[in-house]
Design a protein around this motif. Sequence first.
Motif, short mmCIF file in Angstrom:
data_model
loop_
_atom_site.label_atom_id
_atom_site.label_comp_id
_atom_site.label_asym_id
_atom_site.label_seq_id
_atom_site.Cartn_x
_atom_site.Cartn_y
_atom_site.Cartn_z
N THR A 56 0.85 -1.19 0.00
CA THR A 56 0.00 0.00 0.00
C THR A 56 0.88 1.24 0.00
OG1 THR A 56 -1.75 -1.15 1.23
CG2 THR A 56 -1.81 1.26 1.21
N ALA A 57 0.58 2.16 -0.88
CA ALA A 57 1.31 3.43 -0.97
C ALA A 57 0.31 4.55 -1.14
CB ALA A 57 2.31 3.41 -2.12
N GLN A 58 0.71 5.75 -0.75
CA GLN A 58 -0.19 6.88 -0.91
C GLN A 58 0.18 7.71 -2.13
OE1 GLN A 58 1.25 9.01 2.88
NE2 GLN A 58 0.67 10.69 1.55
N LYS A 59 -0.82 8.34 -2.67
CA LYS A 59 -0.62 9.17 -3.86
C LYS A 59 0.41 10.25 -3.57
CE LYS A 59 -3.12 12.23 -7.01
NZ LYS A 59 -4.42 12.88 -7.29
N GLY A 60 1.38 10.37 -4.49
CA GLY A 60 2.44 11.35 -4.34
C GLY A 60 3.65 10.86 -3.59
N GLY A 61 3.55 9.68 -2.96
CA GLY A 61 4.67 9.13 -2.20
C GLY A 61 5.51 8.19 -3.05
N THR A 62 6.26 7.31 -2.37
CA THR A 62 7.12 6.34 -3.03
C THR A 62 6.69 4.94 -2.63
OG1 THR A 62 9.00 7.86 -3.07
CG2 THR A 62 9.49 5.53 -3.34
N ALA A 63 6.48 4.09 -3.62
CA ALA A 63 6.11 2.69 -3.38
C ALA A 63 7.34 1.82 -3.55
CB ALA A 63 5.01 2.25 -4.33
N ALA A 64 7.50 0.83 -2.66
CA ALA A 64 8.61 -0.13 -2.74
C ALA A 64 8.03 -1.53 -2.88
CB ALA A 64 9.50 -0.02 -1.50
N LEU A 65 8.18 -2.14 -4.06
CA LEU A 65 7.66 -3.48 -4.33
C LEU A 65 8.80 -4.48 -4.15
CD1 LEU A 65 5.56 -2.71 -7.55
CD2 LEU A 65 4.96 -2.36 -5.15
N PRO A 66 8.68 -5.42 -3.21
CA PRO A 66 9.79 -6.33 -2.91
C PRO A 66 9.93 -7.44 -3.95
CG PRO A 66 7.91 -6.84 -1.54
CD PRO A 66 7.52 -5.63 -2.32
N GLU A 143 -5.35 7.76 -1.33
CA GLU A 143 -5.17 9.21 -1.33
C GLU A 143 -5.41 9.74 0.08
OE1 GLU A 143 -6.32 13.03 -4.16
OE2 GLU A 143 -7.46 11.17 -4.31
N ALA A 144 -4.35 10.23 0.70
CA ALA A 144 -4.45 10.74 2.06
C ALA A 144 -5.13 12.10 2.07
CB ALA A 144 -3.05 10.86 2.68
N TYR A 145 -5.73 12.44 3.22
CA TYR A 145 -6.38 13.73 3.39
C TYR A 145 -6.11 14.24 4.80
CZ TYR A 145 -10.00 11.00 5.76
OH TYR A 145 -10.68 10.16 6.62
N SER A 146 -6.38 15.49 5.03
CA SER A 146 -6.12 16.09 6.34
C SER A 146 -7.41 16.64 6.94
CB SER A 146 -5.08 17.22 6.20
OG SER A 146 -5.48 18.16 5.22
#
Length: 283
Positions: A56-66, A143-146
């Motif tokens: 799971t990754a958030q929009k705008g971040g960095t995803a790491a697929l092992p 997509e994270a929100y505040s």
Amino acid sequence: MKIVFIPLILIIEIHLLLTECQGKQQKESSANNAVATINSDNIADEILIGPVKEVTAQKGGTAALPCKVMDSGGGIVTWVRRRDRQLLTVGMNTHSVDNRFMIRTSDWSLLIRHVNLEDAGLYECQVATYPVQQNFAKLTVIEAYSVIPGGPDLHVKQGSSLQLECHLIAATEPPIFVFWYQQGRMINYDADPAVNIQLTKNGSILKVEKTKMSHGGNYTCVPSNAKFASVMIHVIEEEEKPAAMHGGDRRNPSPAILASNFLASFLAAVSWRIPSFSNLYPT
């Protein structure tokens, strides 16, 4: 070096094409049989040979697929996007024209920078050994929100302190920055000594000491990796107290008070001289 990789890339792409054809043949041959399958990315149902890791990754971040490599044995590690059979990386090199994809040298993980919603789906890591090693990673993008607790309206008395907290919801990593705006103007770097802004792991905190009327208005927090949130601040002006509550100067009473006191004293002094009506008209 590039000339050496050209035949290798062609072999890999031919292998992917053959794999896709075999998958179609398996599907046709098992059309009348009940088979447990995995459906992902709106592609045909297929049997995946190898572990599937949920990421799971958030929009705008960095995803790491092992990619779990038991023993490469000198074999080339490649990453493929299953949705369109797009070859993303070959060895340590990025094959895709999209430079957001890259390999982490320590463990062959596929890194996707600046993740967007379209990146969600199934990815495959292959190691060119015999037999071929296959690992799968299913990426989910959120997509994270505040939020600013207490909103959408907050009332604060003039002269008191104000604290606004900007909390990130569904964020998988802390924000790089959180900008605060008052009436559309950024205030992070204002010279106002009464305003203090602090970055936290889960958002930001804005503090105002001795709130003034000018501190009222719309406040918006804008994190680097989440949707913004807003709140309306209403500064209540302190009402003036009555004169009696203020405690005036008793040594200098007003003329009205002096006249009232004189009249009361005069009536008290002469009241004993005035005869009662019963004495004027005896019975």
